[in-house]
Scaffold this active site. Structure first.
Site, mmCIF file in Angstrom:
data_model
loop_
_atom_site.group_PDB
_atom_site.id
_atom_site.type_symbol
_atom_site.label_atom_id
_atom_site.label_comp_id
_atom_site.label_asym_id
_atom_site.label_seq_id
_atom_site.Cartn_x
_atom_site.Cartn_y
_atom_site.Cartn_z
ATOM 1 N N ASP A 57 0.806 -1.221 0.000
ATOM 2 C CA ASP A 57 0.000 0.000 0.000
ATOM 3 C C ASP A 57 0.840 1.273 0.000
ATOM 4 O O ASP A 57 0.306 2.370 0.152
ATOM 5 C CB ASP A 57 -0.935 0.011 1.215
ATOM 6 N N ARG A 82 0.696 -1.363 7.613
ATOM 7 C CA ARG A 82 1.203 -0.174 6.938
ATOM 8 C C ARG A 82 2.209 0.616 7.779
ATOM 9 O O ARG A 82 2.862 1.528 7.266
ATOM 10 C CB ARG A 82 0.043 0.745 6.535
ATOM 11 N N ARG A 128 -9.745 6.178 11.272
ATOM 12 C CA ARG A 128 -8.294 6.015 11.231
ATOM 13 C C ARG A 128 -7.591 7.008 12.158
ATOM 14 O O ARG A 128 -7.051 6.632 13.186
ATOM 15 C CB ARG A 128 -7.781 6.166 9.801
ATOM 16 N N HIS A 157 -11.471 7.455 5.247
ATOM 17 C CA HIS A 157 -10.572 8.608 5.298
ATOM 18 C C HIS A 157 -11.326 9.839 4.797
ATOM 19 O O HIS A 157 -12.209 9.720 3.933
ATOM 20 C CB HIS A 157 -9.355 8.407 4.389
ATOM 21 N N CYS A 254 -5.395 9.384 -3.174
ATOM 22 C CA CYS A 254 -4.633 8.455 -2.329
ATOM 23 C C CYS A 254 -3.209 8.270 -2.847
ATOM 24 O O CYS A 254 -2.279 8.072 -2.065
ATOM 25 C CB CYS A 254 -5.319 7.101 -2.265
#
Length: 261
Positions: A57, A82, A128, A157, A254
């Site tokens: 990612d 991540r 998040r 997000h 993103c």
């Protein structure tokens, strides 16, 4: 930006991710190259961060730093998968001339949940980024922060539900109201009475995960309804296929960390 050389869906940390679905890494690379090419054709500079094996990612570079006025607030990821990305991006900043780099003490997924309007830093929470990270961002970056709460897990997000169309003294945003709490919707209406309002179809293809330079707006190819609304407001939408990267819940934004110098 970070090339998706090692992109795959090996785990699930948002509702878009399904490790059982097939992923075409080469197609993801082609889509990423086209996105980077759009930026370059528009006259923007694209800096690239080297991808790392085992971090599929890392292509979603927006989550790895917030840069305003040359000051950098790094990232602290909620998921263990991540977490190592943050250090690779910190090293890139350190070797790219940035001298004021602060790594956060709170969970902070950077431009995934922070959107700079030129006047305010809009800050998301709910899935998040910790709400306490909003105060930390204000202290580190020295800009006023407005907290917004997300309530729909599909829009985990802030950058899946809102993006800035025009920065400056009179900023303009596009957003999907139903992704936010009632109180946050009232805040957005008060701050941005001329916002472009997205509908469910716009949001469900991650159309709000767009990137604007104040005139040109890069959107996923399926976001045709939103593109028409933007065109009617004087913007020039550019649609690009980002379908392979959407398998991890990502879109143009993103893949793009904006360096607000």
């Amino acid at each position: 930006m970070c090339p998706p050389e090692y992109f795959t869906v090996e785990y699930s940390i948002n509702p878009w991710m399904d490790p059982e679905q097939s992923v075409d890494t080469e197609l993801a690379m082609e889509q990423w190259r086209e996105l980077a090419g759009i930026y370059r054709r528009l006259g923007h500079t694209v800096e690239t961060v080297p991808p790392q094996p085992g971090l599929p990612d890392m292509v979603f570079s927006a989550n790895s730093g917030t840069v305003i006025g040359g000051r950098v607030l790094g990232a602290r990821f909620r998921s263990s998968e991540r977490a190592p990305e943050a250090e690779h991006f910190r090293r890139w900043f350190a070797t790219s001339g940035y001298r004021e780099i602060v790594m956060p003490s709170r969970i902070n997924e950077a431009e995934g949940d922070f959107a700079w309007t030129g006047q305010l830093l809009l800050a998301g929470s709910g899935f998040r980024t910790d709400p306490q990270a909003h105060a930390e961002a204000q202290e580190v970056l020295g800009v006023p922060v407005v907290s917004l709460r997300l309530t729909d897990p599909r829009y985990y997000h802030l950058d899946t539900a809102l993006f800035v169309l025009r920065k400056g003294e009179h900023p303009q945003v596009a957003y999907y109201p139903e992704a936010f709490s009632e109180g946050s919707q009232r805040v957005l209406r008060r701050l941005f009475p001329d916002a472009v309002i997205a509908d469910a179809a716009d949001a469900e293809c991650l159309g709000l995960n767009g990137v604007s330079d104040g005139r040109h707006v890069v959107l996923p190819s399926e976001a045709t309804g939103l593109a028409e609304r933007l065109r009617s407001r004087g913007y020039e939408p550019l649609l690009t296929d980002i379908s392979e990267l959407r398998k991890s819940g990502g879109g143009p934004k993103c893949c793009t960390m904006e360096l607000h110098e």
